[in-house]
Design a protein around this motif. Sequence first.
Motif, PDB file in Angstrom:
ATOM      1  N   PRO A 165       0.726  -0.997  -0.067  1.00 35.37           N
ATOM      2  CA  PRO A 165       0.048  -0.018  -0.124  1.00 35.37           C
ATOM      3  C   PRO A 165       0.976   1.214  -0.017  1.00 35.37           C
ATOM      4  O   PRO A 165       2.080   1.158   0.811  1.00 35.37           O
ATOM      5  CB  PRO A 165      -0.838  -0.152   1.138  1.00 35.37           C
ATOM      6  N   LYS A 166       0.438   2.360  -0.476  1.00 37.66           N
ATOM      7  CA  LYS A 166       0.964   3.572  -0.971  1.00 37.66           C
ATOM      8  C   LYS A 166       1.025   4.336   0.537  1.00 37.66           C
ATOM      9  O   LYS A 166      -0.316   4.479   0.963  1.00 37.66           O
ATOM     10  CB  LYS A 166       0.784   4.312  -1.961  1.00 37.66           C
ATOM     11  N   GLY A 167       2.074   4.881   1.143  1.00 38.28           N
ATOM     12  CA  GLY A 167       1.811   5.619   2.290  1.00 38.28           C
ATOM     13  C   GLY A 167       1.322   4.676   3.526  1.00 38.28           C
ATOM     14  O   GLY A 167       1.165   3.686   3.506  1.00 38.28           O
ATOM     15  N   VAL A 301       6.437  -1.716  16.371  1.00 32.26           N
ATOM     16  CA  VAL A 301       5.251  -2.415  16.057  1.00 32.26           C
ATOM     17  C   VAL A 301       5.399  -2.795  14.591  1.00 32.26           C
ATOM     18  O   VAL A 301       5.713  -1.872  13.915  1.00 32.26           O
ATOM     19  CB  VAL A 301       3.693  -1.682  16.381  1.00 32.26           C
ATOM     20  N   TYR A 302       5.445  -4.150  14.128  1.00 31.24           N
ATOM     21  CA  TYR A 302       5.534  -4.251  12.892  1.00 31.24           C
ATOM     22  C   TYR A 302       4.491  -5.383  12.490  1.00 31.24           C
ATOM     23  O   TYR A 302       4.192  -6.356  13.315  1.00 31.24           O
ATOM     24  CB  TYR A 302       7.031  -4.655  12.620  1.00 31.24           C
ATOM     25  N   TYR A 303       4.269  -5.533  11.105  1.00 33.74           N
ATOM     26  CA  TYR A 303       3.285  -6.199  10.404  1.00 33.74           C
ATOM     27  C   TYR A 303       3.529  -6.301   8.941  1.00 33.74           C
ATOM     28  O   TYR A 303       3.864  -5.597   8.196  1.00 33.74           O
ATOM     29  CB  TYR A 303       1.928  -6.075  10.894  1.00 33.74           C
ATOM     30  N   PRO A 304       2.826  -7.254   8.130  1.00 35.30           N
ATOM     31  CA  PRO A 304       3.074  -7.472   7.069  1.00 35.30           C
ATOM     32  C   PRO A 304       2.055  -6.670   6.190  1.00 35.30           C
ATOM     33  O   PRO A 304       1.183  -5.787   6.567  1.00 35.30           O
ATOM     34  CB  PRO A 304       2.407  -8.966   6.547  1.00 35.30           C
ATOM     35  N   PHE A 305       2.448  -6.486   4.996  1.00 41.97           N
ATOM     36  CA  PHE A 305       1.330  -5.304   4.008  1.00 41.97           C
ATOM     37  C   PHE A 305       0.349  -6.216   3.489  1.00 41.97           C
ATOM     38  O   PHE A 305       0.387  -7.152   2.783  1.00 41.97           O
ATOM     39  CB  PHE A 305       2.183  -4.744   2.890  1.00 41.97           C
ATOM     40  N   PHE A 306      -0.799  -5.409   3.885  1.00 41.68           N
ATOM     41  CA  PHE A 306      -1.984  -6.176   2.802  1.00 41.68           C
ATOM     42  C   PHE A 306      -2.905  -5.181   2.724  1.00 41.68           C
ATOM     43  O   PHE A 306      -2.811  -3.961   3.015  1.00 41.68           O
ATOM     44  CB  PHE A 306      -2.718  -6.937   4.282  1.00 41.68           C
ATOM     45  N   GLN A 308      -7.124  -4.450   0.354  1.00 41.23           N
ATOM     46  CA  GLN A 308      -8.419  -5.092   0.094  1.00 41.23           C
ATOM     47  C   GLN A 308      -8.377  -6.419  -0.703  1.00 41.23           C
ATOM     48  O   GLN A 308      -9.141  -7.345  -0.596  1.00 41.23           O
ATOM     49  CB  GLN A 308      -9.342  -4.250  -0.679  1.00 41.23           C
ATOM     50  N   THR A 309      -7.585  -6.520  -1.809  1.00 42.38           N
ATOM     51  CA  THR A 309      -7.390  -7.855  -2.389  1.00 42.38           C
ATOM     52  C   THR A 309      -6.667  -8.836  -1.559  1.00 42.38           C
ATOM     53  O   THR A 309      -6.710 -10.105  -2.440  1.00 42.38           O
ATOM     54  CB  THR A 309      -6.302  -7.513  -3.691  1.00 42.38           C
ATOM     55  N   SER A 310      -6.326  -8.565  -0.392  1.00 41.82           N
ATOM     56  CA  SER A 310      -5.893  -9.847   0.684  1.00 41.82           C
ATOM     57  C   SER A 310      -6.930 -10.358   0.944  1.00 41.82           C
ATOM     58  O   SER A 310      -6.593 -11.433   1.578  1.00 41.82           O
ATOM     59  CB  SER A 310      -4.732  -9.122   1.551  1.00 41.82           C
ATOM     60  N   GLY A 311      -7.910  -9.938   1.294  1.00 44.56           N
ATOM     61  CA  GLY A 311      -9.208 -10.706   1.722  1.00 44.56           C
ATOM     62  C   GLY A 311      -9.426  -9.820   3.185  1.00 44.56           C
ATOM     63  O   GLY A 311      -8.522  -9.177   3.526  1.00 44.56           O
ATOM     64  N   SER A 312     -10.823 -10.183   3.574  1.00 40.72           N
ATOM     65  CA  SER A 312     -11.171  -9.250   4.882  1.00 40.72           C
ATOM     66  C   SER A 312     -10.289  -9.602   6.051  1.00 40.72           C
ATOM     67  O   SER A 312      -9.928  -8.848   6.854  1.00 40.72           O
ATOM     68  CB  SER A 312     -12.367  -9.804   5.132  1.00 40.72           C
ATOM     69  N   GLN A 313      -9.865 -11.062   6.008  1.00 45.36           N
ATOM     70  CA  GLN A 313      -8.934 -11.170   7.433  1.00 45.36           C
ATOM     71  C   GLN A 313      -7.701 -10.368   7.575  1.00 45.36           C
ATOM     72  O   GLN A 313      -7.430  -9.796   8.339  1.00 45.36           O
ATOM     73  CB  GLN A 313      -8.501 -12.585   7.373  1.00 45.36           C
ATOM     74  N   LEU A 314      -6.795 -10.305   6.401  1.00 44.95           N
ATOM     75  CA  LEU A 314      -5.738  -9.544   6.388  1.00 44.95           C
ATOM     76  C   LEU A 314      -5.821  -8.041   6.333  1.00 44.95           C
ATOM     77  O   LEU A 314      -5.051  -7.412   6.669  1.00 44.95           O
ATOM     78  CB  LEU A 314      -4.683 -10.215   5.390  1.00 44.95           C
ATOM     79  N   ASN A 315      -7.101  -7.706   5.413  1.00 45.99           N
ATOM     80  CA  ASN A 315      -7.110  -6.425   5.247  1.00 45.99           C
ATOM     81  C   ASN A 315      -7.669  -5.828   6.571  1.00 45.99           C
ATOM     82  O   ASN A 315      -7.161  -4.652   6.776  1.00 45.99           O
ATOM     83  CB  ASN A 315      -8.213  -6.144   4.002  1.00 45.99           C
ATOM     84  N   LEU A 317      -6.718  -6.878   9.555  1.00 47.62           N
ATOM     85  CA  LEU A 317      -5.422  -6.765  10.500  1.00 47.62           C
ATOM     86  C   LEU A 317      -4.618  -5.439  10.048  1.00 47.62           C
ATOM     87  O   LEU A 317      -4.326  -4.562  11.002  1.00 47.62           O
ATOM     88  CB  LEU A 317      -4.652  -8.096  10.149  1.00 47.62           C
ATOM     89  N   TYR A 318      -4.401  -5.298   8.659  1.00 47.29           N
ATOM     90  CA  TYR A 318      -3.649  -4.160   8.365  1.00 47.29           C
ATOM     91  C   TYR A 318      -4.371  -2.713   8.617  1.00 47.29           C
ATOM     92  O   TYR A 318      -3.570  -1.887   8.927  1.00 47.29           O
ATOM     93  CB  TYR A 318      -3.199  -4.342   6.836  1.00 47.29           C
ATOM     94  N   THR A 319      -5.578  -2.784   8.677  1.00 48.17           N
ATOM     95  CA  THR A 319      -6.352  -1.329   8.746  1.00 48.17           C
ATOM     96  C   THR A 319      -6.517  -1.228  10.271  1.00 48.17           C
ATOM     97  O   THR A 319      -6.060   0.016  10.515  1.00 48.17           O
ATOM     98  CB  THR A 319      -7.867  -1.874   8.142  1.00 48.17           C
ATOM     99  N   ALA A 320      -6.725  -2.136  10.813  1.00 48.04           N
ATOM    100  CA  ALA A 320      -6.668  -1.752  12.654  1.00 48.04           C
ATOM    101  C   ALA A 320      -5.358  -1.433  12.984  1.00 48.04           C
ATOM    102  O   ALA A 320      -5.353  -0.345  13.925  1.00 48.04           O
ATOM    103  CB  ALA A 320      -7.204  -3.035  13.392  1.00 48.04           C
ATOM    104  N   LEU A 321      -4.161  -1.955  12.410  1.00 48.48           N
ATOM    105  CA  LEU A 321      -2.888  -1.485  13.256  1.00 48.48           C
ATOM    106  C   LEU A 321      -2.387  -0.246  12.522  1.00 48.48           C
ATOM    107  O   LEU A 321      -1.805   0.312  13.229  1.00 48.48           O
ATOM    108  CB  LEU A 321      -2.025  -2.697  12.686  1.00 48.48           C
TER     109      LEU A 321
END
Length: 620
Positions: A165-167, A301-306, A308-315, A317-321
Motif C-alpha cells: 500500500p502507498k503511504g 510495532v511491525y506487520y506484513p503489508f495487506f 483489500q485484495t488480500s481478503g477481509s482477514q488480512l485487510n 489486520l492491516y487497517t486496525a494496526l
Amino acid sequence: MKHATCIALLCFGIHSFAQLTPEQRIQDSVIGWWSNNYWDRNWKSPTDTEGKIIEKHLNNLVDWMKKSYTPVGGLGTVTRFRDSWGYGVKFNVWNVSYALNGKWIDEKGHFKPVSEENTPFYIHVNQIVGAYPMKFLNKKGAYYFTWMADGTGDLYVHQKTDPRPKGIHPNASRFITVRNNNQSVMLAPNNQLPFVEVTKGELLEMSDKALAEMMVSGNQSKKQDYERYRTTIAELRIKYKNSLNTPAVVRNIQSDEYMFNFSDPFELNNGGNPLHNYKVYKFAPGVYDKLKLAQPQWVTVYYPFFGQTSGSQLNELYTALTQNLNYQYIHDYFFSPEKVKGVAYTPSDEAGLKARLDGFRNKGKQSLAANSPKSPSSKNATRPNVYFADDFSANAIGSPPKNWYFNQMKEHCKIVDLPKEEGNWVLLGRYNQFRPNLMNYPLPKNFSIEFDLITNEDFDTRTGGSVELMLNTRKMHDTGAENTNGNGETVKITFNPGVASAKGTTNFRGQVKMEIKGTPSQNKQNGVPGISGTEPLPEFTNADPKVHVKVKVMDGKMEVFVNDKLKLSSTQLKMAYGEACVVCGIGPSTVFNSINWQNVSESDTAKNKIHLGNVVMTKL
C-alpha cells in the motif's frame, strides 16, 4: 462460534436458494481472540523486580492490542516473550474452518486455529526489522548493523509493480515509519532512534582493529585471510581518502569480514540506488547495555503489508494496526508517562473501528424485498419469465457486490463505473470465482443466461481481459469451491478479446471456446474425455471492447450468441483428436447446480481488466 449474521434464506415453492455456506461465511465473520492460552503456555511470571515490570508492560500491550484489533475471518492468539534484546508479544491471526468433520472445532463448539495457517505480527521492544548485525565488530558493548532503508525490502524491490500500500495512515505516520519487508512503526523518545550513521572511515578503522584482534586467536589459514583483508582495507583508505567522512553504504545487507576478500564493499549495486544498497549504523553509546531493562530504548510495532485484495482477514489486520492502534498512547506510556497517568487506553478512531466491525457483523442481512431471486434494482426484473436478474445498480462504487460471493482470500471483485457506459459494473478479480448467492438451484432445465462484458481498450498483449463462464451439475463443496469430483458434468465457456490490428491473421487470439466434460464420459477418444470447440471472436477487441453474450440451454443443446449472432453450438464440438461428438451437449434432462464467472486473463488486472454487467437468466 459464529458471530456474523448470514444472508436471509429466501424460498418459494419447493426450491431452496444458494446461500453462503458456513465455510464461506467465515471470511467476513468477526471471530475474535482465542480464550485458550496454548500459544502463551511457556510464559512464566518473573520473580525479579525488572521482570515483574516487564510482565506488567506486556500485559498492557496485549490488552491494548485486543481493544484495537478484533480478528475478522480468523482467530487471534498471543505469545509473550523475553529475548536477548528486550521483550515483546508475538500475535497471530489464524485461519479457522468447519471442514474435516469439525477437526478445528473444540468440544464446546468454538473454533481452534488451523495448524500452520497463520499470519504473525508483533509489538517488540528494541527490535529493528530488516537489520543484520556485523558480528565481527560487535564486542564490548558496541553494536554495528546494516539496515534496509525505508522503501526497500528484498521481497518487493525486484517486482515490476510494488504491491505494498502507498503511504500509511496519519495515525501511524506521525511517528517513525519504515517500509521494507514489513511495515514498522517505531516509537522512541522525541521521535529520535538511538542509532548513529557510521562513516566509511570508521567502518574501515573498526574493521581493521577487529581483524587484528582476530589474527591473535585464528588458525594459520585464517591469519593469512585476515592479513589479506587488512591489506584490502589499507588500499580502500587510500582509494576513498577524500570521502572517509561520508556515510558508509555497502552493497550486501549481510556484511561481515569477508566483504574485504578481494572486494570493495563500497562499490554499489544498481548505480548506487538506495533501494539496493544498505547504510551502516551503530548504537549510540550506552544503548546496548540497557536493552534488557524494562524501560525500552525504542518500541517497534511491525506487520506484513495487506490491502483489500488480500481478503477481509488480512485487510482488517492491516487497517486496525494502521488506523486504530493508539501509537500516541503507547509512546507516552513508555516515554512520557506523565501524559497518560490516570488516563485509560482507548483505540484511535474508536467510532470508525466500531462502524467497520458492525459492517462485518451486519453483512449479509440485506435481503430482497420480494420472495424472488430477481433484484428489485434491476431494469430487467420485470421481463417475462425472468428467473434471476442483477444489474448491480443497488451497490456503491468501490464496494463488493451485494448478494454475490467471491473468495475473500483472493483478488477481490468490486463495483466500478466506466466513463463511456451507463450503470454499475463488476470488475472481476483474477482467478476468483464470482457467483450469485441468491440464485435458485437447481437451475431450470431449459434457460438462457445473458450478460455484458467489457475489457479495457488499452491492452497490448495478445488477449485482453478474459472471462470463463462455468456451469456445473454437481453441488458446491461446503467451502464454496466448485466440486469436480464424482459423477456429473461441467461446461466452461471462455471469451477472449483479441488485438484489433491482428484480425484476419493467424496471430489473432480473440475467440470463444466451449468445453464439456462429464463423469462418466460418453465422449472419449484415445482415453481423453470431453469435447470442445472454438470460434474466432472478431467482435471482441481492444477497438470494440464491449460485447453482449447469450448462452442458451435447450433440451441438452447449448448455444453461444455474441451480439445476437450465433457463434458456437455444442453440436459443433469435437473430441480430443478430432472425432465428432457422441453426445453433443449435456444430457437432455440434466440440470445445473452451480454457476460462476471467473477472470482468467493472462495478465493481472492492473493491465487487463474484464467487467461483468446486466446479468439476466430467463426460464425457457
